[in-house]
Motif scaffolding. Structure first.
Motif, PDB file in Angstrom:
ATOM      1  N   ASP A 284       0.827  -1.201   0.000  1.00 17.15           N
ATOM      2  CA  ASP A 284       0.000   0.000   0.000  1.00 17.15           C
ATOM      3  C   ASP A 284       0.861   1.250   0.000  1.00 17.15           C
ATOM      4  O   ASP A 284       0.589   2.211  -0.742  1.00 17.15           O
ATOM      5  CB  ASP A 284      -0.926   0.003   1.218  1.00 17.15           C
ATOM      6  CG  ASP A 284      -1.969  -1.092   1.182  1.00 17.15           C
ATOM      7  OD1 ASP A 284      -2.670  -1.208   0.162  1.00 17.15           O
ATOM      8  OD2 ASP A 284      -2.071  -1.842   2.169  1.00 17.15           O
ATOM      9  N   VAL A 285       1.888   1.276   0.839  1.00 15.49           N
ATOM     10  CA  VAL A 285       2.771   2.433   0.924  1.00 15.49           C
ATOM     11  C   VAL A 285       3.379   2.755  -0.445  1.00 15.49           C
ATOM     12  O   VAL A 285       3.387   3.911  -0.882  1.00 15.49           O
ATOM     13  CB  VAL A 285       3.883   2.195   1.972  1.00 15.49           C
ATOM     14  CG1 VAL A 285       4.983   3.243   1.846  1.00 15.49           C
ATOM     15  CG2 VAL A 285       3.295   2.226   3.379  1.00 15.49           C
ATOM     16  N   LEU A 286       3.875   1.755  -1.134  1.00 19.26           N
ATOM     17  CA  LEU A 286       4.485   1.976  -2.441  1.00 19.26           C
ATOM     18  C   LEU A 286       3.457   2.470  -3.461  1.00 19.26           C
ATOM     19  O   LEU A 286       3.755   3.340  -4.290  1.00 19.26           O
ATOM     20  CB  LEU A 286       5.145   0.691  -2.931  1.00 19.26           C
ATOM     21  CG  LEU A 286       6.349   0.208  -2.097  1.00 19.26           C
ATOM     22  CD1 LEU A 286       6.869  -1.121  -2.631  1.00 19.26           C
ATOM     23  CD2 LEU A 286       7.449   1.258  -2.070  1.00 19.26           C
ATOM     24  N   ALA A 287       2.238   1.940  -3.382  1.00 19.20           N
ATOM     25  CA  ALA A 287       1.176   2.389  -4.296  1.00 19.20           C
ATOM     26  C   ALA A 287       0.808   3.846  -4.031  1.00 19.20           C
ATOM     27  O   ALA A 287       0.536   4.617  -4.978  1.00 19.20           O
ATOM     28  CB  ALA A 287      -0.050   1.497  -4.151  1.00 19.20           C
ATOM     29  N   LEU A 288       0.789   4.234  -2.773  1.00 17.18           N
ATOM     30  CA  LEU A 288       0.469   5.617  -2.421  1.00 17.18           C
ATOM     31  C   LEU A 288       1.544   6.570  -2.924  1.00 17.18           C
ATOM     32  O   LEU A 288       1.233   7.651  -3.444  1.00 17.18           O
ATOM     33  CB  LEU A 288       0.318   5.753  -0.904  1.00 17.18           C
ATOM     34  CG  LEU A 288      -0.836   4.980  -0.255  1.00 17.18           C
ATOM     35  CD1 LEU A 288      -0.774   5.094   1.257  1.00 17.18           C
ATOM     36  CD2 LEU A 288      -2.185   5.473  -0.767  1.00 17.18           C
ATOM     37  N   ARG A 289       2.792   6.187  -2.780  1.00 17.69           N
ATOM     38  CA  ARG A 289       3.877   7.036  -3.281  1.00 17.69           C
ATOM     39  C   ARG A 289       3.773   7.225  -4.795  1.00 17.69           C
ATOM     40  O   ARG A 289       3.908   8.341  -5.308  1.00 17.69           O
ATOM     41  CB  ARG A 289       5.233   6.425  -2.925  1.00 17.69           C
ATOM     42  CG  ARG A 289       5.561   6.423  -1.449  1.00 17.69           C
ATOM     43  CD  ARG A 289       6.966   5.851  -1.225  1.00 17.69           C
ATOM     44  NE  ARG A 289       7.258   5.660   0.189  1.00 17.69           N
ATOM     45  CZ  ARG A 289       8.425   5.211   0.652  1.00 17.69           C
ATOM     46  NH1 ARG A 289       9.396   4.893  -0.203  1.00 17.69           N
ATOM     47  NH2 ARG A 289       8.617   5.057   1.949  1.00 17.69           N
ATOM     48  N   GLU A 290       3.538   6.134  -5.497  1.00 11.40           N
ATOM     49  CA  GLU A 290       3.432   6.217  -6.956  1.00 11.40           C
ATOM     50  C   GLU A 290       2.236   7.072  -7.368  1.00 11.40           C
ATOM     51  O   GLU A 290       2.318   7.855  -8.321  1.00 11.40           O
ATOM     52  CB  GLU A 290       3.308   4.813  -7.542  1.00 11.40           C
ATOM     53  CG  GLU A 290       4.575   3.974  -7.415  1.00 11.40           C
ATOM     54  CD  GLU A 290       4.374   2.530  -7.837  1.00 11.40           C
ATOM     55  OE1 GLU A 290       3.255   2.205  -8.304  1.00 11.40           O
ATOM     56  OE2 GLU A 290       5.324   1.731  -7.707  1.00 11.40           O
ATOM     57  N   ALA A 291       1.138   6.952  -6.635  1.00  9.61           N
ATOM     58  CA  ALA A 291      -0.061   7.718  -6.963  1.00  9.61           C
ATOM     59  C   ALA A 291       0.119   9.202  -6.687  1.00  9.61           C
ATOM     60  O   ALA A 291      -0.402  10.053  -7.417  1.00  9.61           O
ATOM     61  CB  ALA A 291      -1.254   7.170  -6.181  1.00  9.61           C
ATOM     62  N   LEU A 292       0.850   9.528  -5.632  1.00  9.83           N
ATOM     63  CA  LEU A 292       1.144  10.940  -5.360  1.00  9.83           C
ATOM     64  C   LEU A 292       2.055  11.501  -6.439  1.00  9.83           C
ATOM     65  O   LEU A 292       1.891  12.641  -6.882  1.00  9.83           O
ATOM     66  CB  LEU A 292       1.789  11.083  -3.980  1.00  9.83           C
ATOM     67  CG  LEU A 292       2.098  12.513  -3.527  1.00  9.83           C
ATOM     68  CD1 LEU A 292       0.813  13.326  -3.371  1.00  9.83           C
ATOM     69  CD2 LEU A 292       2.882  12.510  -2.207  1.00  9.83           C
ATOM     70  N   ALA A 293       2.994  10.695  -6.886  1.00 11.12           N
ATOM     71  CA  ALA A 293       3.921  11.139  -7.932  1.00 11.12           C
ATOM     72  C   ALA A 293       3.209  11.375  -9.257  1.00 11.12           C
ATOM     73  O   ALA A 293       3.492  12.363  -9.958  1.00 11.12           O
ATOM     74  CB  ALA A 293       5.035  10.111  -8.101  1.00 11.12           C
ATOM     75  N   ASP A 294       2.276  10.487  -9.613  1.00 11.45           N
ATOM     76  CA  ASP A 294       1.640  10.630 -10.938  1.00 11.45           C
ATOM     77  C   ASP A 294       0.386  11.499 -10.916  1.00 11.45           C
ATOM     78  O   ASP A 294      -0.231  11.723 -11.961  1.00 11.45           O
ATOM     79  CB  ASP A 294       1.350   9.259 -11.565  1.00 11.45           C
ATOM     80  CG  ASP A 294       0.244   8.455 -10.865  1.00 11.45           C
ATOM     81  OD1 ASP A 294      -0.626   9.047 -10.193  1.00 11.45           O
ATOM     82  OD2 ASP A 294       0.249   7.206 -11.000  1.00 11.45           O
ATOM     83  N   GLY A 295       0.015  12.005  -9.741  1.00  9.13           N
ATOM     84  CA  GLY A 295      -1.104  12.932  -9.647  1.00  9.13           C
ATOM     85  C   GLY A 295      -2.449  12.300  -9.377  1.00  9.13           C
ATOM     86  O   GLY A 295      -3.455  13.017  -9.254  1.00  9.13           O
ATOM     87  N   THR A 296      -2.502  10.976  -9.279  1.00 13.45           N
ATOM     88  CA  THR A 296      -3.773  10.337  -8.904  1.00 13.45           C
ATOM     89  C   THR A 296      -4.198  10.819  -7.529  1.00 13.45           C
ATOM     90  O   THR A 296      -5.374  11.131  -7.295  1.00 13.45           O
ATOM     91  CB  THR A 296      -3.622   8.803  -8.911  1.00 13.45           C
ATOM     92  OG1 THR A 296      -3.242   8.384 -10.220  1.00 13.45           O
ATOM     93  CG2 THR A 296      -4.920   8.126  -8.519  1.00 13.45           C
ATOM     94  N   ILE A 297      -3.254  10.840  -6.593  1.00  9.32           N
ATOM     95  CA  ILE A 297      -3.460  11.505  -5.310  1.00  9.32           C
ATOM     96  C   ILE A 297      -2.994  12.935  -5.477  1.00  9.32           C
ATOM     97  O   ILE A 297      -1.869  13.191  -5.903  1.00  9.32           O
ATOM     98  CB  ILE A 297      -2.693  10.796  -4.176  1.00  9.32           C
ATOM     99  CG1 ILE A 297      -3.250   9.384  -3.974  1.00  9.32           C
ATOM    100  CG2 ILE A 297      -2.784  11.598  -2.883  1.00  9.32           C
ATOM    101  CD1 ILE A 297      -2.486   8.572  -2.933  1.00  9.32           C
ATOM    102  N   ASP A 298      -3.861  13.888  -5.145  1.00 11.11           N
ATOM    103  CA  ASP A 298      -3.607  15.290  -5.466  1.00 11.11           C
ATOM    104  C   ASP A 298      -2.696  15.994  -4.479  1.00 11.11           C
ATOM    105  O   ASP A 298      -1.900  16.854  -4.875  1.00 11.11           O
ATOM    106  CB  ASP A 298      -4.944  16.045  -5.523  1.00 11.11           C
ATOM    107  CG  ASP A 298      -5.880  15.466  -6.555  1.00 11.11           C
ATOM    108  OD1 ASP A 298      -5.929  16.000  -7.669  1.00 11.11           O
ATOM    109  OD2 ASP A 298      -6.565  14.462  -6.248  1.00 11.11           O
TER     110      ASP A 298
END
Length: 428
Positions: A284-298
């Motif tokens: 989960d942690v790695l997925a959150l980092r990737e999502a923050l990087a690609d803008g999925t998480i704002d």
């Protein structure tokens, strides 16, 4: 009006430049700037960012001043580089009326360490059964635009739909604490291998993901805005990514602690690691980092949740959920996102200033570091590394999971409309 010349700062991590502040405004950005009578701050290559904006802070006042007050919380914010924070509604009394949100707003105005924008409750008393005075809070002096029952989920789909319809009329947003209550009864940590081995009640990922899925569909149906608080699972990332691909008006935040810590720490039974939503798995942690990087998480939001010593220094089952985060957030983001190459400092400015200010409509904040803009700024010594010592926190509470941990970066200066609130790491 005073003048301040910041000399040799890496604006958003770029090449060193000088920045001239004249009164409450940035007067110039460039090389070789000078100003007669200006106070000179030697940046020496430190990174200059727009003042940080936190869309998710618990200031506890009124009602739990033993944990935090608007004064101590905003001092902590200034120490962490923040010039604006959004104060959650789960106070005592709940911020579900114009009177309470105006009280919090005026306290922020009075203390002056950062701007305080109250978040109004979605439902009366956070009870989930009747809409609060959304319009009255919006029309009050506080001008509330963000509404949340954070700490509790707006679990009734009809109530959530009505809230989304109501705020649409004035461009507001509902910020959802995504937690299906019936799936998390008795939950004490993430449901998985570790909870099974420890014999602790599990908080399953689907309890978060099912609410997010429902709410993005409701937002699409209504044509309104929904914001997901403290997103914590890989599955939630995929739902938000899908919703954005469909053009649904959804934004999401992640906390610093969900970018760094995992449920393996719960093996210590140290209540400092008890938080809602719980610490999840390394996947989960790695997925959150990737999502923050690609803008999925704002955005990054702290979910700064102060508690007095007695609420944390007890057995795991009885301990309160939550961690303080304002004074360590930028360091954790540097550790997990910048030093790993996932984000540039310009990306950090976007996730921690520009975008949260846009979502929350924080006037004067999240603006470019350029001439004519408000002088809301923070200067960061990115080369610094040191041990976290909560004894030096400005927050009234000390419930940090990072005590004794080495983290990078140190905020040295913060300016709110040209007025220094932090100088050389010390509050003014």
């Amino acid at each position: 009006m005073s003048k301040i010349l910041i000399r040799g700062a890496k604006v958003l991590g770029g090449e060193p430049q000088d920045v001239l502040i004249d009164g409450d405004t940035i007067a110039g950005v460039g090389t070789g700037l000078s100003a007669d009578g200006a106070e000179v701050v030697q940046a020496d290559g430190k990174v200059l960012l727009p003042g940080l904006v936190d869309l998710h802070t618990h200031l506890r006042e009124p009602g739990r001043e033993d944990s935090e007050t608007v004064l101590t919380g905003t001092r902590a914010a200034a120490s962490g580089g923040y010039t604006a924070v959004f104060a959650m509604a789960n106070t005592f009394p709940v911020a579900d009326t114009a009177g309470v949100v105006e009280q919090v707003w005026r306290l922020g105005q009075q203390h002056g360490y950062c701007d305080v924008q109250p978040i109004g409750a979605v439902t009366v008393g956070l009870e989930g059964s009747k809409l609060a005075e959304l319009g009255a809070m919006h029309e009050s002096a506080a001008g509330v635009t963000v509404f949340s029952d954070d700490g509790k989920c707006v679990h009734d789909a009809v109530i959530m739909r009505r809230a989304l319809e109501y705020v649409k009329a004035f461009g507001g947003v509902v910020a959802q604490h995504a937690q299906e209550p019936r799936l998390t009864e008795g939950a004490e940590m993430n449901e998985g291998v570790v909870s099974a081995e420890l014999g602790l009640g599990g908080w399953p990922a689907v309890a978060e993901e099912s609410i997010i899925a429902r709410d993005v569909l409701l937002a699409d149906h209504v044509g309104s805005r929904v914001h997901i608080c403290h997103l914590s699972t890989a599955g939630s990332v995929e739902i938000v990514r899908w919703a954005k691909s469909r053009g649904i008006d959804v934004t999401a935040e992640v906390t610093p602690h969900h970018l760094l810590l995992t449920d393996e720490l719960v093996r210590t039974y140290n209540p400092i690691y008890k938080v809602n939503p719980p610490l999840r798995t390394e996947r989960d942690v790695l997925a959150l980092r990737e999502a923050l990087a690609d803008g999925t998480i704002d955005i990054v939001a702290t979910d700064h949740a102060p508690h007095p010593h007695e609420d944390k220094d007890c057995e795991w089952a009885a301990a309160a959920m939550g961690m303080v985060g304002l004074e360590t957030a930028l360091s954790v983001v540097q550790e997990t996102m910048v030093d790993t190459g996932l984000l540039t400092w310009a990306g950090v400015a976007d996730r921690m200033s520009f975008t949260p200010a846009r979502i929350g409509q924080a006037t004067g904040h999240g603006r470019p570091v350029s001439a004519g803009e408000p002088a809301n700024l923070t200067l960061v010594d990115t080369a610094y590394r040191g041990l976290v010592d909560p004894a030096g926190f400005a927050s009234r509470s000390r419930n940090t999971p990072y005590e004794g941990r080495e983290l990078p970066g140190r905020v040295t200066h913060t300016w709110l409309r040209g007025k220094a609130t932090l100088v050389d790491g010390k509050l003014t």
